[in-house]
Design a protein around this motif. Structure first.
Motif, PDB file in Angstrom:
ATOM      1  N   GLU A   1      -2.299  -8.437  21.188  1.00 52.27           N
ATOM      2  CA  GLU A   1      -2.525  -7.472  20.115  1.00 52.27           C
ATOM      3  C   GLU A   1      -3.495  -8.027  19.076  1.00 52.27           C
ATOM      4  O   GLU A   1      -4.374  -7.306  18.578  1.00 52.27           O
ATOM      5  N   THR A   2      -3.338  -9.282  18.721  1.00 54.73           N
ATOM      6  CA  THR A   2      -4.274  -9.904  17.775  1.00 54.73           C
ATOM      7  C   THR A   2      -5.660  -9.994  18.390  1.00 54.73           C
ATOM      8  O   THR A   2      -6.670  -9.785  17.705  1.00 54.73           O
ATOM      9  N   THR A   3      -5.724 -10.274  19.668  1.00 56.04           N
ATOM     10  CA  THR A   3      -7.012 -10.342  20.359  1.00 56.04           C
ATOM     11  C   THR A   3      -7.705  -8.982  20.349  1.00 56.04           C
ATOM     12  O   THR A   3      -8.918  -8.886  20.173  1.00 56.04           O
ATOM     13  N   LYS A   4      -6.920  -7.921  20.532  1.00 54.16           N
ATOM     14  CA  LYS A   4      -7.498  -6.575  20.464  1.00 54.16           C
ATOM     15  C   LYS A   4      -8.048  -6.295  19.068  1.00 54.16           C
ATOM     16  O   LYS A   4      -9.098  -5.673  18.911  1.00 54.16           O
ATOM     17  N   ALA A   5      -7.336  -6.780  18.034  1.00 58.85           N
ATOM     18  CA  ALA A   5      -7.823  -6.612  16.666  1.00 58.85           C
ATOM     19  C   ALA A   5      -9.110  -7.403  16.435  1.00 58.85           C
ATOM     20  O   ALA A   5      -9.971  -6.998  15.660  1.00 58.85           O
ATOM     21  N   LEU A   6      -9.254  -8.531  17.129  1.00 57.41           N
ATOM     22  CA  LEU A   6     -10.468  -9.336  17.008  1.00 57.41           C
ATOM     23  C   LEU A   6     -11.633  -8.751  17.794  1.00 57.41           C
ATOM     24  O   LEU A   6     -12.784  -8.810  17.357  1.00 57.41           O
ATOM     25  N   ASN A   7     -11.336  -8.174  18.962  1.00 58.43           N
ATOM     26  CA  ASN A   7     -12.433  -7.848  19.879  1.00 58.43           C
ATOM     27  C   ASN A   7     -12.181  -6.572  20.675  1.00 58.43           C
ATOM     28  O   ASN A   7     -12.618  -6.445  21.810  1.00 58.43           O
ATOM     29  N   GLY A   8     -11.484  -5.606  20.077  1.00 57.38           N
ATOM     30  CA  GLY A   8     -11.251  -4.351  20.775  1.00 57.38           C
ATOM     31  C   GLY A   8     -12.453  -3.429  20.672  1.00 57.38           C
ATOM     32  O   GLY A   8     -13.351  -3.631  19.860  1.00 57.38           O
ATOM     33  N   PRO A   9     -12.503  -2.380  21.510  1.00 61.93           N
ATOM     34  CA  PRO A   9     -13.620  -1.429  21.471  1.00 61.93           C
ATOM     35  C   PRO A   9     -13.705  -0.724  20.117  1.00 61.93           C
ATOM     36  O   PRO A   9     -12.696  -0.539  19.432  1.00 61.93           O
ATOM     37  N   ASN A  10     -14.899  -0.319  19.764  1.00 63.14           N
ATOM     38  CA  ASN A  10     -15.127   0.382  18.499  1.00 63.14           C
ATOM     39  C   ASN A  10     -14.786   1.865  18.655  1.00 63.14           C
ATOM     40  O   ASN A  10     -15.640   2.739  18.512  1.00 63.14           O
ATOM     41  N   ILE A  11     -13.526   2.127  18.961  1.00 59.23           N
ATOM     42  CA  ILE A  11     -13.040   3.485  19.224  1.00 59.23           C
ATOM     43  C   ILE A  11     -11.651   3.614  18.601  1.00 59.23           C
ATOM     44  O   ILE A  11     -10.813   2.729  18.797  1.00 59.23           O
ATOM     45  N   PRO A  12     -11.370   4.676  17.854  1.00 59.61           N
ATOM     46  CA  PRO A  12     -10.009   4.865  17.332  1.00 59.61           C
ATOM     47  C   PRO A  12      -9.001   4.918  18.477  1.00 59.61           C
ATOM     48  O   PRO A  12      -9.271   5.482  19.530  1.00 59.61           O
ATOM     49  N   GLU A  13      -7.839   4.328  18.241  1.00 61.97           N
ATOM     50  CA  GLU A  13      -6.816   4.266  19.279  1.00 61.97           C
ATOM     51  C   GLU A  13      -5.590   5.063  18.849  1.00 61.97           C
ATOM     52  O   GLU A  13      -5.134   4.944  17.703  1.00 61.97           O
ATOM     53  N   VAL A  14      -5.076   5.854  19.763  1.00 63.64           N
ATOM     54  CA  VAL A  14      -3.834   6.582  19.520  1.00 63.64           C
ATOM     55  C   VAL A  14      -2.710   5.784  20.171  1.00 63.64           C
ATOM     56  O   VAL A  14      -2.703   5.589  21.387  1.00 63.64           O
ATOM     57  N   ASP A  15      -1.757   5.308  19.358  1.00 62.46           N
ATOM     58  CA  ASP A  15      -0.704   4.463  19.912  1.00 62.46           C
ATOM     59  C   ASP A  15       0.442   5.308  20.471  1.00 62.46           C
ATOM     60  O   ASP A  15       0.387   6.545  20.472  1.00 62.46           O
ATOM     61  N   ASP A  16       1.481   4.635  20.945  1.00 62.71           N
ATOM     62  CA  ASP A  16       2.596   5.330  21.586  1.00 62.71           C
ATOM     63  C   ASP A  16       3.338   6.263  20.634  1.00 62.71           C
ATOM     64  O   ASP A  16       4.011   7.202  21.062  1.00 62.71           O
ATOM     65  N   ASP A  17       3.237   5.983  19.337  1.00 58.70           N
ATOM     66  CA  ASP A  17       3.877   6.837  18.334  1.00 58.70           C
ATOM     67  C   ASP A  17       2.920   7.908  17.803  1.00 58.70           C
ATOM     68  O   ASP A  17       3.208   8.552  16.791  1.00 58.70           O
ATOM     69  N   LEU A  18       1.784   8.063  18.494  1.00 55.66           N
ATOM     70  CA  LEU A  18       0.759   9.061  18.166  1.00 55.66           C
ATOM     71  C   LEU A  18       0.103   8.819  16.811  1.00 55.66           C
ATOM     72  O   LEU A  18      -0.452   9.740  16.203  1.00 55.66           O
ATOM     73  N   ARG A  19       0.150   7.573  16.347  1.00 59.85           N
ATOM     74  CA  ARG A  19      -0.617   7.208  15.154  1.00 59.85           C
ATOM     75  C   ARG A  19      -2.039   6.881  15.578  1.00 59.85           C
ATOM     76  O   ARG A  19      -2.253   6.213  16.592  1.00 59.85           O
ATOM     77  N   VAL A  20      -3.007   7.320  14.788  1.00 58.83           N
ATOM     78  CA  VAL A  20      -4.406   7.034  15.074  1.00 58.83           C
ATOM     79  C   VAL A  20      -4.806   5.787  14.290  1.00 58.83           C
ATOM     80  O   VAL A  20      -4.780   5.774  13.058  1.00 58.83           O
ATOM     81  N   ASN A  21      -5.147   4.731  15.003  1.00 58.74           N
ATOM     82  CA  ASN A  21      -5.505   3.452  14.388  1.00 58.74           C
ATOM     83  C   ASN A  21      -7.010   3.254  14.434  1.00 58.74           C
ATOM     84  O   ASN A  21      -7.629   3.365  15.498  1.00 58.74           O
ATOM     85  N   ALA A  22      -7.597   2.960  13.285  1.00 60.28           N
ATOM     86  CA  ALA A  22      -9.037   2.738  13.214  1.00 60.28           C
ATOM     87  C   ALA A  22      -9.401   1.437  13.922  1.00 60.28           C
ATOM     88  O   ALA A  22      -8.622   0.477  13.906  1.00 60.28           O
ATOM     89  N   PRO A  23     -10.552   1.373  14.535  1.00 60.86           N
ATOM     90  CA  PRO A  23     -10.967   0.135  15.210  1.00 60.86           C
ATOM     91  C   PRO A  23     -11.328  -0.947  14.202  1.00 60.86           C
ATOM     92  O   PRO A  23     -11.667  -0.663  13.050  1.00 60.86           O
ATOM     93  N   GLU A  24     -11.248  -2.190  14.650  1.00 59.45           N
ATOM     94  CA  GLU A  24     -11.630  -3.319  13.810  1.00 59.45           C
ATOM     95  C   GLU A  24     -12.083  -4.460  14.700  1.00 59.45           C
ATOM     96  O   GLU A  24     -11.854  -4.450  15.908  1.00 59.45           O
ATOM     97  N   GLY A  25     -12.762  -5.423  14.105  1.00 60.67           N
ATOM     98  CA  GLY A  25     -13.143  -6.607  14.853  1.00 60.67           C
ATOM     99  C   GLY A  25     -14.621  -6.720  15.144  1.00 60.67           C
ATOM    100  O   GLY A  25     -15.459  -6.025  14.566  1.00 60.67           O
ATOM    101  N   PHE A  26     -14.937  -7.620  16.068  1.00 55.28           N
ATOM    102  CA  PHE A  26     -16.329  -7.950  16.383  1.00 55.28           C
ATOM    103  C   PHE A  26     -17.149  -6.734  16.800  1.00 55.28           C
ATOM    104  O   PHE A  26     -18.296  -6.587  16.399  1.00 55.28           O
ATOM    105  N   GLN A  27     -16.564  -5.868  17.645  1.00 53.81           N
ATOM    106  CA  GLN A  27     -17.378  -4.776  18.176  1.00 53.81           C
ATOM    107  C   GLN A  27     -17.727  -3.741  17.111  1.00 53.81           C
ATOM    108  O   GLN A  27     -18.764  -3.085  17.196  1.00 53.81           O
ATOM    109  N   VAL A  28     -16.866  -3.598  16.105  1.00 58.17           N
ATOM    110  CA  VAL A  28     -17.198  -2.721  14.978  1.00 58.17           C
ATOM    111  C   VAL A  28     -18.359  -3.320  14.200  1.00 58.17           C
ATOM    112  O   VAL A  28     -19.335  -2.629  13.857  1.00 58.17           O
ATOM    113  N   LEU A  29     -18.267  -4.611  13.915  1.00 55.23           N
ATOM    114  CA  LEU A  29     -19.348  -5.292  13.199  1.00 55.23           C
ATOM    115  C   LEU A  29     -20.654  -5.257  13.984  1.00 55.23           C
ATOM    116  O   LEU A  29     -21.738  -5.092  13.410  1.00 55.23           O
ATOM    117  N   GLU A  30     -20.561  -5.418  15.285  1.00 51.75           N
ATOM    118  CA  GLU A  30     -21.760  -5.451  16.123  1.00 51.75           C
ATOM    119  C   GLU A  30     -22.595  -4.188  15.938  1.00 51.75           C
ATOM    120  O   GLU A  30     -23.823  -4.254  15.825  1.00 51.75           O
TER     121      GLU A  30
END
Length: 607
Positions: free
Chosen positions: A101-130
């Motif tokens: 999970e921390t790795t995804k926060a560091l280097n996940g895709p620059n795409i909002p993610e809908v989690d299992d509880d249907l919360r929309v989480n904004a992207p973060e990490g290297f790929q957003v900065l890139e």
């Protein structure tokens, strides 16, 4: 003023011999301590390297923060970003293994993610900065970039805190090393996590250098010097190949996978066995025992079951096949599973949308997908509405447009059939039930695994030739064409490597008709979740056997693979002018040449 009194008392002195003896005693004590102190184990040394690499990553991200905040010139900021990425790749193999999970926060895709509880989480990490820093840094986005850099550094510190308490084992370390080789092949050299900067090849070198350093802490040469030399040579050759590539597009990925990555992952397994380090025997989709991603039995089609009792047996497969072709499941209306999933068409039906039952000219909602390799995905249906194949069977049987059947009625009919009753009794202790009926059909579908194309055989080193055009097509698919960033090697579906735990959906902007004037009205996964990132989202299907599964897309809008390639080459729906805010497909044009498009189609047909 009275001057201070002079100290005239006699000084205490030590003979030189006494001093030397004291020094000698001290050195002896230090030597004995060093001799008696337990030597750190290879595992402890690896953990030490890992923690130091996290510190180096923190330093690199701090420098990137400073470069953005000042701000420095665009080239200097980009250089700082690249240095931070190289530092990240040194920790990736253990970070992704122990802290996904921390790795995804560091280097996940620059795409909002809908989690299992249907919360929309904004992207973060290297790929957003890139995407903020490349191809050029716009000073207008400085505040946003500064914020994301601060979040990135916070996540690095979070990784450090988590990692301090992680207890590693040798088995975990070797497992993580092999998974990193698979990650380099499937996500690294394809550009998945460097989609704008195209820095994937140097980053792969950094990851391999880290693995080579960690492996060197183990006394492999003491057990098998020849194996140790082969591994070192393969590491060096792999890094040389990556460094010598002219550019991202020109890299020969087919040769690299066959002659470097596959060899290396197999040798790492040999090293683990030589060192008598136990391998895991747990159930995974990618078996822990797989030497390479292209082994004939690398994947376990029984992995995605609800409980272990649902795993297939030869008897259940035979029974399920009989049911698959029997109209009893549709209340003897004449329709079977094979009506829409015909073996000669790779278990599709050749229709844009299948004919609905009982209604002349009426069509089902979507295109019938292939059932080949359906067991190798974490969700079923184009909108991912069910997880298990048993639930897929139940849904289809009872769907009024598809089978229009009844599970209770089917069970009643089967219980009255002596042949079926005997087969169910042989396969299930409970005999004929709704549960066993669904599981029998699912068991047959789980048997429909087909991972033995000429491409697979070639990568296994078998004497199977690929044409120059097919080889070029593989490299376009895995590189310039960006196809493998959604259709992941080697399954070529949306099941995300190297963990292969989840199957992705994408927003492509598929047009309603071949005229490509407007997006198709089917909103896909949004029907289920009502979350905007899922509007027009559909599960990424496999492209294996794709030459026999026309027409294509969820609505069957394209009749040929050439049409499909052209759609992607234009940048999907946004390339056609649909202006979808949530399109996940990169909407910049691929600029594929005519020979590259032809090669891409030739490769897909070779699958």
């Amino acid at each position: 003023m009275i001057p201070p009194a002079l100290d005239t008392s006699p000084k205490q002195t030590f003979p030189l011999r006494t001093v030397l003896l004291g020094i000698l005693a001290l050195l002896t004590a230090i030597g004995l301590y060093a001799l008696l102190r337990p030597k750190p184990t290879p595992m402890e040394v690896v953990k030490g390297h890992f923690m130091q690499d996290i510190t180096d990553l923190d330093s690199a991200v701090s420098q990137l923060q400073r470069a953005i905040t000042l701000p420095q010139s665009s080239p200097n900021i980009q250089a700082a970003f690249r240095r931070a990425r190289l530092a990240y790749k040194r920790v990736e193999f253990l970070s992704a293994y122990y802290s996904p999970e921390t790795t995804k926060a560091l280097n996940g895709p620059n795409i909002p993610e809908v989690d299992d509880d249907l919360r929309v989480n904004a992207p973060e990490g290297f790929q957003v900065l890139e995407e903020l820093l490349f191809p050029a840094f716009d000073i207008a986005t400085k505040a946003e970039a500064v914020q994301h850099a601060a979040v990135l550094r916070s996540n690095v510190n979070r990784l450090r805190k988590i990692s301090e308490s992680n207890v590693a084992t040798d088995s975990h370390i070797f497992d993580a090393m092999r998974l990193e080789v698979f990650r380099i092949v499937t996500l690294g050299i394809t550009g998945f996590d460097s989609p704008v900067a195209f820095y994937s090849l140097p980053e792969a070198v950094s990851a391999l250098e880290s693995l080579q350093q960690q492996l060197a802490t183990y006394p492999l040469a003491d057990h098998d010097s020849e194996l140790a030399q082969r591994i070192d040579q393969t590491f060096s050759e792999a890094q040389t190949d990556l460094r010598s590539a002219r550019n991202f597009d020109a890299f020969d990925r087919l040769s690299f996978i066959k002659h470097r990555a596959n060899v290396l992952s197999g040798l790492l397994l040999d090293a683990q066995k030589t060192l008598a380090i136990p391998a895991f025997a747990e159930s995974r989709l990618l078996r822990p025992s797989a030497r390479t991603l292209t082994d004939t039995d690398a994947f376990d089609p029984n992995y995605f079951v609800n409980v272990s009792e649902q795993r297939s047996t030869p008897e259940r497969v035979v029974l399920g096949k009989m049911l698959f072709f029997d109209p009893v499941l549709s209340g003897n209306s004449g329709r079977t599973c094979a009506t829409c999933h015909q073996p000669e068409r790779a278990f599709t039906d050749g229709e844009s949308k299948s004919l609905a039952i009982g209604f002349k000219g009426r069509r089902t909602f979507r295109n019938a997908p292939t059932l080949l390799n359906a067991a190798l995905q974490a969700t079923q249906f184009a909108d991912s509405r069910v997880v298990f194949l048993e639930d897929q069977a139940s849904d289809v049987i009872q769907n009024t447009d598809e089978m229009h059947g009844s599970l209770p009625e089917a069970v009643k009919a089967l219980q009255q059939n002596a042949t079926y009753r005997a087969l169910f009794d042989k396969s299930y202790k409970e005999g004929v039930t709704e549960h066993s009926l669904k599981n029998a059909v699912a068991s047959y579908i789980r048997s429909l695994v087909s991972l033995d194309s000429r491409v697979d055989q070639h990568l296994r080193g078998q004497d199977v030739a690929l044409t120059a055009e097919e080889k070029q097509g593989f490299n376009v698919f895995m590189g310039k064409g960006k196809c493998a960033t959604c259709h992941f090697f080697p399954l070529f579906n949306g099941t995300v490597p190297p963990a292969f735990q989840e199957t992705e959906s994408e927003v492509l902007g598929t047009p309603a008709t071949r005229e490509e004037k407007q997006v198709d009205s089917d909103v896909g996964k949004f029907i289920l979740t009502k979350r905007e990132p899922h509007r027009y989202a559909f599960k990424t299907p496999t492209i294996r056997h794709v030459a026999r599964t026309a027409p294509y897309m969820h609505n069957g809008v394209y009749q040929t693979l050439d049409d499909v390639v052209e759609f992607y080459n234009k940048g999907g729906g946004n390339g056609l002018g649909f202006n979808l805010d949530n399109q996940t497909l990169p909407f910049d044009q691929l600029n594929l040449t005519v020979p590259e498009k032809k090669a891409l189609v030739a490769f897909m047909k070779a699958l």
